[in-house]
Structure formats: structure tokens, C-alpha cells
Design a protein around this motif. Structure first.
Motif, PDB file in Angstrom:
ATOM      1  N   VAL A  51       0.879  -1.167   0.000  1.00 41.48           N
ATOM      2  CA  VAL A  51       0.000   0.000   0.000  1.00 41.48           C
ATOM      3  C   VAL A  51       0.915   1.214   0.000  1.00 41.48           C
ATOM      4  O   VAL A  51       1.880   1.266   0.763  1.00 41.48           O
ATOM      5  CB  VAL A  51      -0.939  -0.005   1.219  1.00 41.48           C
ATOM      6  N   ALA A  68      -1.118  -6.620  -1.541  1.00 39.39           N
ATOM      7  CA  ALA A  68      -1.106  -6.995  -0.119  1.00 39.39           C
ATOM      8  C   ALA A  68      -1.617  -5.851   0.743  1.00 39.39           C
ATOM      9  O   ALA A  68      -1.600  -4.694   0.325  1.00 39.39           O
ATOM     10  CB  ALA A  68       0.307  -7.364   0.312  1.00 39.39           C
ATOM     11  N   SER A  69      -2.042  -6.158   1.967  1.00 38.22           N
ATOM     12  CA  SER A  69      -2.445  -5.090   2.875  1.00 38.22           C
ATOM     13  C   SER A  69      -1.195  -4.381   3.407  1.00 38.22           C
ATOM     14  O   SER A  69      -0.074  -4.877   3.283  1.00 38.22           O
ATOM     15  CB  SER A  69      -3.334  -5.621   4.005  1.00 38.22           C
ATOM     16  N   HIS A  70      -1.415  -3.228   4.015  1.00 34.68           N
ATOM     17  CA  HIS A  70      -0.327  -2.289   4.316  1.00 34.68           C
ATOM     18  C   HIS A  70       0.758  -2.916   5.211  1.00 34.68           C
ATOM     19  O   HIS A  70       0.491  -3.255   6.362  1.00 34.68           O
ATOM     20  CB  HIS A  70      -0.936  -1.063   5.002  1.00 34.68           C
ATOM     21  N   ARG A  72       2.196  -5.795   4.937  1.00 38.00           N
ATOM     22  CA  ARG A  72       2.195  -7.261   5.109  1.00 38.00           C
ATOM     23  C   ARG A  72       2.772  -8.016   3.920  1.00 38.00           C
ATOM     24  O   ARG A  72       2.741  -9.257   3.905  1.00 38.00           O
ATOM     25  CB  ARG A  72       0.776  -7.773   5.370  1.00 38.00           C
ATOM     26  N   ALA A  75       4.897 -11.102   4.571  1.00 40.12           N
ATOM     27  CA  ALA A  75       4.169 -12.275   5.070  1.00 40.12           C
ATOM     28  C   ALA A  75       3.426 -12.956   3.914  1.00 40.12           C
ATOM     29  O   ALA A  75       3.411 -14.186   3.828  1.00 40.12           O
ATOM     30  CB  ALA A  75       3.184 -11.873   6.169  1.00 40.12           C
ATOM     31  N   VAL A  76       2.831 -12.151   3.031  1.00 36.83           N
ATOM     32  CA  VAL A  76       2.168 -12.714   1.856  1.00 36.83           C
ATOM     33  C   VAL A  76       3.188 -13.483   1.019  1.00 36.83           C
ATOM     34  O   VAL A  76       2.928 -14.599   0.551  1.00 36.83           O
ATOM     35  CB  VAL A  76       1.488 -11.599   1.022  1.00 36.83           C
ATOM     36  N   THR A  78       5.919 -14.908   2.063  1.00 34.40           N
ATOM     37  CA  THR A  78       6.269 -16.149   2.765  1.00 34.40           C
ATOM     38  C   THR A  78       5.247 -17.246   2.460  1.00 34.40           C
ATOM     39  O   THR A  78       5.620 -18.367   2.088  1.00 34.40           O
ATOM     40  CB  THR A  78       6.333 -15.903   4.287  1.00 34.40           C
ATOM     41  N   GLY A  79       3.950 -16.905   2.606  1.00 32.25           N
ATOM     42  CA  GLY A  79       2.900 -17.894   2.346  1.00 32.25           C
ATOM     43  C   GLY A  79       2.943 -18.406   0.922  1.00 32.25           C
ATOM     44  O   GLY A  79       2.777 -19.604   0.666  1.00 32.25           O
ATOM     45  N   ALA A 104       7.270  -5.567  11.636  1.00 31.15           N
ATOM     46  CA  ALA A 104       7.260  -6.948  12.138  1.00 31.15           C
ATOM     47  C   ALA A 104       7.384  -7.922  10.973  1.00 31.15           C
ATOM     48  O   ALA A 104       8.147  -8.898  11.043  1.00 31.15           O
ATOM     49  CB  ALA A 104       5.978  -7.230  12.921  1.00 31.15           C
ATOM     50  N   GLU A 105       6.637  -7.665   9.894  1.00 31.58           N
ATOM     51  CA  GLU A 105       6.616  -8.607   8.767  1.00 31.58           C
ATOM     52  C   GLU A 105       7.975  -8.661   8.071  1.00 31.58           C
ATOM     53  O   GLU A 105       8.455  -9.742   7.724  1.00 31.58           O
ATOM     54  CB  GLU A 105       5.508  -8.231   7.780  1.00 31.58           C
ATOM     55  N   HIS A 108      10.653 -10.376  10.335  1.00 35.42           N
ATOM     56  CA  HIS A 108      10.520 -11.832  10.524  1.00 35.42           C
ATOM     57  C   HIS A 108      10.638 -12.633   9.226  1.00 35.42           C
ATOM     58  O   HIS A 108      11.055 -13.794   9.279  1.00 35.42           O
ATOM     59  CB  HIS A 108       9.251 -12.151  11.307  1.00 35.42           C
ATOM     60  N   ARG A 112      13.409 -15.450   9.286  1.00 34.88           N
ATOM     61  CA  ARG A 112      13.222 -16.838   8.849  1.00 34.88           C
ATOM     62  C   ARG A 112      14.143 -17.185   7.680  1.00 34.88           C
ATOM     63  O   ARG A 112      14.253 -18.347   7.303  1.00 34.88           O
ATOM     64  CB  ARG A 112      11.758 -17.061   8.408  1.00 34.88           C
TER      65      ARG A 112
ATOM     66  N   ASN B  60      -1.897 -13.224   6.703  1.00 36.61           N
ATOM     67  CA  ASN B  60      -1.368 -12.727   5.427  1.00 36.61           C
ATOM     68  C   ASN B  60      -0.559 -13.795   4.693  1.00 36.61           C
ATOM     69  O   ASN B  60      -0.502 -13.791   3.464  1.00 36.61           O
ATOM     70  CB  ASN B  60      -0.574 -11.446   5.642  1.00 36.61           C
ATOM     71  N   MET B  61       0.038 -14.716   5.432  1.00 37.87           N
ATOM     72  CA  MET B  61       0.659 -15.881   4.787  1.00 37.87           C
ATOM     73  C   MET B  61      -0.423 -16.725   4.115  1.00 37.87           C
ATOM     74  O   MET B  61      -0.243 -17.227   2.997  1.00 37.87           O
ATOM     75  CB  MET B  61       1.429 -16.713   5.815  1.00 37.87           C
ATOM     76  N   TYR B  90      -9.373  -8.573   3.566  1.00 42.03           N
ATOM     77  CA  TYR B  90      -8.642  -8.645   2.288  1.00 42.03           C
ATOM     78  C   TYR B  90      -8.943  -9.948   1.535  1.00 42.03           C
ATOM     79  O   TYR B  90      -9.092  -9.951   0.318  1.00 42.03           O
ATOM     80  CB  TYR B  90      -7.134  -8.518   2.521  1.00 42.03           C
TER      81      TYR B  90
END
Lengths: 249, 351
Positions: A51, A68-70, A72, A75-76, A78-79, A104-105, A108, A112, B60-61, B90
């Protein structure tokens, strides 16, 4: 018969860019698109847009894209990467997205050692929302939420993201580059390309921090904004390789 | 084959058998058996497991994994589900399937770790920003939780929506005999997935952004057309009210087992009561209240909250009958006799 000496990278889509005149997001997009094409990775790449000004980056690259959301996006990533390890996944994030709401995202994903690439465009301001102070805003710099200039006593000193992430044991490659002139753009492209090569080779987390411009938010002409990167940003945000444990790319 | 399994672990095993390929979670009591089980068995099954930095990271993952077309699940408990609301909005906005398990606890705030049903509003009213709902399944036994996990993954894929399941500490921790066997696979087109194959087809985009008012309105209307289909096809209720019953008791989840015993106790006291147990909390089985036997003169809603599903019962009853409420909260659980006392008082007058 005429010969093609330059053409738009096929890594970029036909969609017209939404960026302001003089902003370096467009040229940074070009470096990424060219790198992905030259490395023959484009067709298996997914871009994750943040964002901020580059919220529509999913529309500008000629590959799959996720919004992705602001903050994050890592993390998206990573998934996505954990379920599609053979694909190339990169996030494209600004300083508000990555260095404020998304700390944080990003920390981490780095912690990882996720095998992803982060393109971090640092222009020291929240561009899209109208030029508010960012964690990377320089001391005394005037923004719409630091109208008298950033005051260290109240808001601290600008956050140094490359320095921070290079201290995280599991990161592989961290470099800060700039986008204000051709020699620096050439270096920036080499860094972007190396980051994607490392990911393709499964070498882990890489981030390229690119000092960018925001002529509108900074209230400058595009030319003055290029000068601001060189004369004011670079002394505080030193360019260079902060970490490179990838070996031969 | 019947096996004896704890609710939380049975949910995990059912998810793996249902084809879930990734789990992302974060520790919080009373759902910790879920990430613990997944950290071993999801990986053994060849799937992905990450203990995220937060519930926000985990959801979000899920968003990233789901965008690529794989079946994905996360779990948490009430305050953690609150943190996931951004991601759930979302997921809904981008039309992504995902299964979210809430092993709920008492609140608000940090509250306590004992069973409660105070998340009804959070789960059935969207929860995050914008116009959306998520189907919510509320099992009352370990076997039903297993059956509904299979259903949740199918419904998420079929209607491209996040789906929630609510259990509580009781259901999560209790052991019951159960059967977990593969079900017939459904055929779902996931040609929309951003799985990094743009070399083989036009590029795909997963996105909830639309800056055109008409465009976004259209996206929302299209989503709500799917919600109409969900309401029509997926509403579930266990209606045990019979002709001659004087009072209908409405309860869901593990606490509805207490209501089952209360119905027996009322019978012993000479009062005919029937149970209505909604299995989907959204879509809510409003219709069940329009077709009650004429013998039913009162409705008693029993929840482990100050009264949240109560609002939906009132919508369903639409003023035709008096709607009463008996609830406990904060982790306190009602005894069958408490419900029976409340019902008896209503039926015999004086309430």
C-alpha cells in the motif's frame, strides 16, 4: 533499414504508470523488469505490491501480481513462496509500508531467511497520502506532519533499514543503491539482478534498498530532487553492500 | 476406522485429509494443539507450516498461499481472531478461499482462557472493514467438527470466500471417538490463481483495490450474489422441535450439549421443550423460526455470552413469539438445571 537500439522491456505491461512526473518508481520498475527478462525468470515470477504509491505495481509488471495489505507484503510472500518454492517471489515496498507499519513482517521474513527478494524504495516520505513524515524522513526535513521540519527530540533519527536487516543472522544479501543518475542506476540494476539470481539459486533472503525521489512530496523540481538524493540522502543513508553471503551469483 | 481424538487435533487431521497444503499460525491458548499438531503432521504430509510472528502475519501468509490456489488454514482464539480481521477483509475483498478456526475464549480484551461465545458478532457481522460476510460453522461434537472442516474447505473453494469455524476450549480439548476418511473431491476452477505461470496463460492478478466507484460497487454486488447462493445452499440447522413442544431452546456449539441435557431434565419435570441448534451462524437459519409448531409459545436463547446470537433469533422470530435469554459468560458454563430452571419459569409463568 533501421535497427532497434532501445525498446521497452517486455517485463513491463502496457498499463500506463500511475507515478508523478520526476519520481523514480518508473525507472526502478524498468530495472526490475529488465533483470527478470535477462535472467529468464519473468514467466515464473509473482510480484507483491504494497500500500502506497506503488500499490498498483501488480498492474505494471508483465507477470502474476498480488496486492497486499499495508506492510504485510513479506508475510504474503512467505505464504506464497512456501507453497510454491520453484517460483520467483518479490515484494515491492516503500518506506511507510516497510519501515513503519510493516516492521514486524519484514524483520521476521528476514529472520526466517525466506527465499524471497524485497525491493525497498526509500524516498523518505509517505508519497501517496500526501507527503507525511516517514521513519526515514531526514532531520529538519519538512513534511505535512512535520511542518517545522523533523525534530529529533520528538521523533528520533531516521531508521536505517539496510543496516538493521544486515544484522539479522538469516539474511543473505542486503545492498543500498540509489536511482538519481545513470552510473548509480547501473549499479542498482546489478544489485537487483544479483538479488533475483540468489533467489533463483535458493540462497535465501535478499533486499535491495533503493534511494528514490518524491519531487511532489518534497516540493522540488525533478532535477532538484535528484540532487537531494545525492547531497542530502546519501550522506545519511550510505550506499554499499551491507551483507553478501551468497557467494558466486 | 474409529479413533479417539482431541477436538483440536481432529480438526487438523481432517484438514490434512481434506487436502489442506499449508498452515500458518501463532500460539494462543486454548488452540495450541492445532499449530503443534500441524508443525509435525502438515510437514509429514508434504505441506507448509510456519509459526508466524503474529496473527496478522499468519493470516497474510494464508492470503499469499491461497492466491496461488492451494488449500490453506489458520487458527487462533478470540483476541487473535480480532487481529486477523484485516486479513480476512482482504481475503473476502480479493475473493480468496481460506479456512479460519477460532477456538474461542472469554473476553473482551485479554479476558480469560475459559470457553465463551462472545465472538458471535465478530464472526457473523463481517468483523473487518467493508461489505462482506464469512460462512461460520459451529460444530457441537468432535465428529461434527471433522465433517464441517471438509465442508468448510469445499465451501471456501466453491464460493471463493474465507470460511470460519468456531469451537471453544471444551470442544477443542475433549476427546471423542471419530472417523476421519477422505471425501469425494469437488471440482473447482482455480484458473484465477497467481501461481507464477504467466508464461503459459495471461497474467493473473489477486486484488481487492478498485478506485472506480462503479467498479467497486459491481465487485461488491457480485460478491453478494454469491452470498445469496450460500444462503440458499449452505444454511444448516439441527432442528429438534416437535409438535407439542411448549418452548424452543436455541443454543449452538459445545454449550448446546448442555441444552440437550436441559431438554431431558425439562421432560422429567413434565415440560415439553425442543432444541434448535444452528450449525451455520452465517448464513443464519432464520427460516426455522417461521415454521415452528403452533404449540411453541416461547423461545429461550442460551449462550455463553451476554446475548449476541439473541439478535439473530429476534430477527428470525420477527416479533411472533416472546424471546427470552439465559446466558453465562467470562468462562462460567451453565448447568442443565440452570437452563431448565429458566425454561420452567417461562413456561409456568412469572418470567
Amino acid at each position: 533499414m533501421s535497427k532497434i537500439v532501445y525498446e521497452k522491456s517486455r517485463g513491463l505491461s502496457e498499463t500506463q504508470l500511475s507515478y508523478c512526473p520526476g519520481c523514480t518508481h518508473g525507472i526502478i520498475h524498468k530495472l526490475i523488469a529488465e533483470s527478470l527478462v535477462e535472467l529468464d525468470l519473468l514467466e515464473r515470477t509473482i510480484v507483491i505490491s504494497p500500500v502506497g504509491c506503488s500499490v498498483m505495481a501488480y498492474d505494471f509488471f508483465n507477470c502474476d501480481g498480488i496486492q497486499a495489505s499495508h506492510g504485510r507484503a513479506p508475510a504474503v510472500a512467505t505464504g506464497l513462496k512456501r507453497t510454491n518454492p520453484d517460483k520467483i517471489v518479490f515484494t515491492y515496498q516503500g518506506d511507510g509500508d516497510l519501515a513503519a507499519i510493516g516492521t514486524a513482517e519484514i524483520v521476521h521474513a528476514a529472520h526466517r531467511g525466506d527465499n524471497i527478494t524485497v525491493i525497498f524504495v526509500n524516498n523518505a516520505i509517505y508519497g501517496m497520502t500526501g507527503g507525511q513524515m516517514a521513519p526515514t524522513t531526514l532531520i529538519d526535513m519538512k513534511t505535512s506532519t512535520s511542518p517545522l521540519g523533523r525534530v529529533e527530540a520528538l521523533t528520533g533519527k531516521p531508521l536505517l533499514v539496510s543496516e538493521l536487516l544486515s544484522q539479522i543472522p538469516s539474511t543473505t544479501y542486503i545492498e543500498r543503491v540509489a536511482s538519481h543518475d545513470v552510473p548509480h542506476l547501473n549499479k542498482a540494476k546489478r544489485a537487483v539482478k544479483k538479488a533475483f539470481q540468489y533467489q533463483a539459486q535458493g540462497k535465501g533472503f535478499s533486499m535491495v534498498e533503493i534511494l528514490g525521489t518524491c519531487p511532489i512530496g518534497w516540493n522540488m523540481t525533478p532535477t532538484d530532487a535528484m540532487g537531494f538524493v545525492k547531497d542530502t540522502m546519501m550522506p545519511y543513508f550510505p550506499l554499499g553492500v551491507y551483507k553478501d553471503e551468497g557467494g558466486e551469483a | 476406522m474409529k479413533i479417539l481424538m482431541k477436538g483440536n487435533e481432529a480438526i487438523c487431521e481432517a484438514a490434512i485429509v481434506a487436502g489442506c497444503k499449508a498452515f500458518f499460525g501463532y500460539p494462543i491458548t486454548p488452540q495450541n494443539e492445532i499449530p503443534e499438531y500441524m508443525s509435525l503432521n502438515m510437514v509429514k504430509a508434504g505441506g507448509a507450516f510456519v509459526q508466524a510472528e503474529s496473527e496478522i502475519g499468519a493470516i497474510n501468509m494464508c492470503y499469499g498461499a491461497s492466491a496461488s490456489g492451494v488449500r490453506v488454514m489458520t487458527s487462533s482464539s478470540s483476541p487473535g481472531i480480532a487481529l486477523k480481521q484485516e486479513g480476512m477483509s482482504y481475503l473476502a475483498g480479493a475473493n480468496l478461499p481460506c479456512v479460519i478456526v477460532n477456538v474461542s475464549r472469554s473476553g473482551p480484551g485479554l479476558g480469560g482462557i475459559l470457553p465463551a461465545q462472545g465472538d458471535y458478532f465478530q464472526m457473523t457481522r463481517g468483523g473487518g472493514n467493508g461489505d462482506y460476510y464469512t460462512p461460520v460453522y459451529a460444530p457441537f461434537s468432535v465428529q461434527e467438527a471433522i465433517d464441517l472442516i471438509f465442508k468448510a474447505f469445499d465451501v471456501a473453494d466453491l464460493y471463493r470466500t474465507p470460511v470460519q469455524m468456531v469451537a471453544d476450549g471444551m470442544l477443542g480439548q475433549m476427546m471423542e471417538p471419530c472417523v476421519i476418511e477422505p471425501r469425494a473431491a469437488i471440482n473447482v476452477d482455480k484458473s484465477w490463481a497467481t501461481d507464477g505461470n504467466s508464461g503459459k496463460r495471461p497474467r493473473n492478478i489477486v486484488n481487492s483495490l478498485n478506485l472506480s466507484a462503479e467498479g467497486l460497487e459491481q465487485m461488491n454486488k457480485e460478491r453478494f450474489a454469491r452470498y445469496q447462493e450460500i444462503k440458499k445452499n449452505e444454511t444448516m440447522v439441527d432442528n429438534r422441535v416437535k409438535d407439542g413442544d411448549e418452548i424452543a431452546i436455541v443454543a449452538y456449539g459445545a454449550p448446546s450439549r448442555v441444552a440437550v441435557n436441559a431438554v431431558d431434565e425439562l421432560a422429567a419435570r413434565g415440560i415439553k421443550a425442543g432444541l434448535i441448534r444452528p450449525i451455520t451462524l452465517w448464513p443464519y437459519p432464520y427460516d426455522v423460526f417461521q415454521n415452528l409448531p403452533s404449540s411453541v409459545k416461547n423461545i429461550l436463547v442460551c449462550e455463553l455470552s451476554m446475548g449476541q446470537m439473541l439478535d439473530d433469533v429476534k430477527i428470525g422470530v420477527a416479533g411472533r413469539l416472546p424471546v427470552h435469554f439465559y446466558g453465562r459468560c467470562g468462562g462460567a458454563i451453565f448447568e442443565p438445571a440452570e437452563i431448565a430452571d429458566a425454561a420452567e419459569k417461562i413456561v409456568r409463568g412469572g418470567a
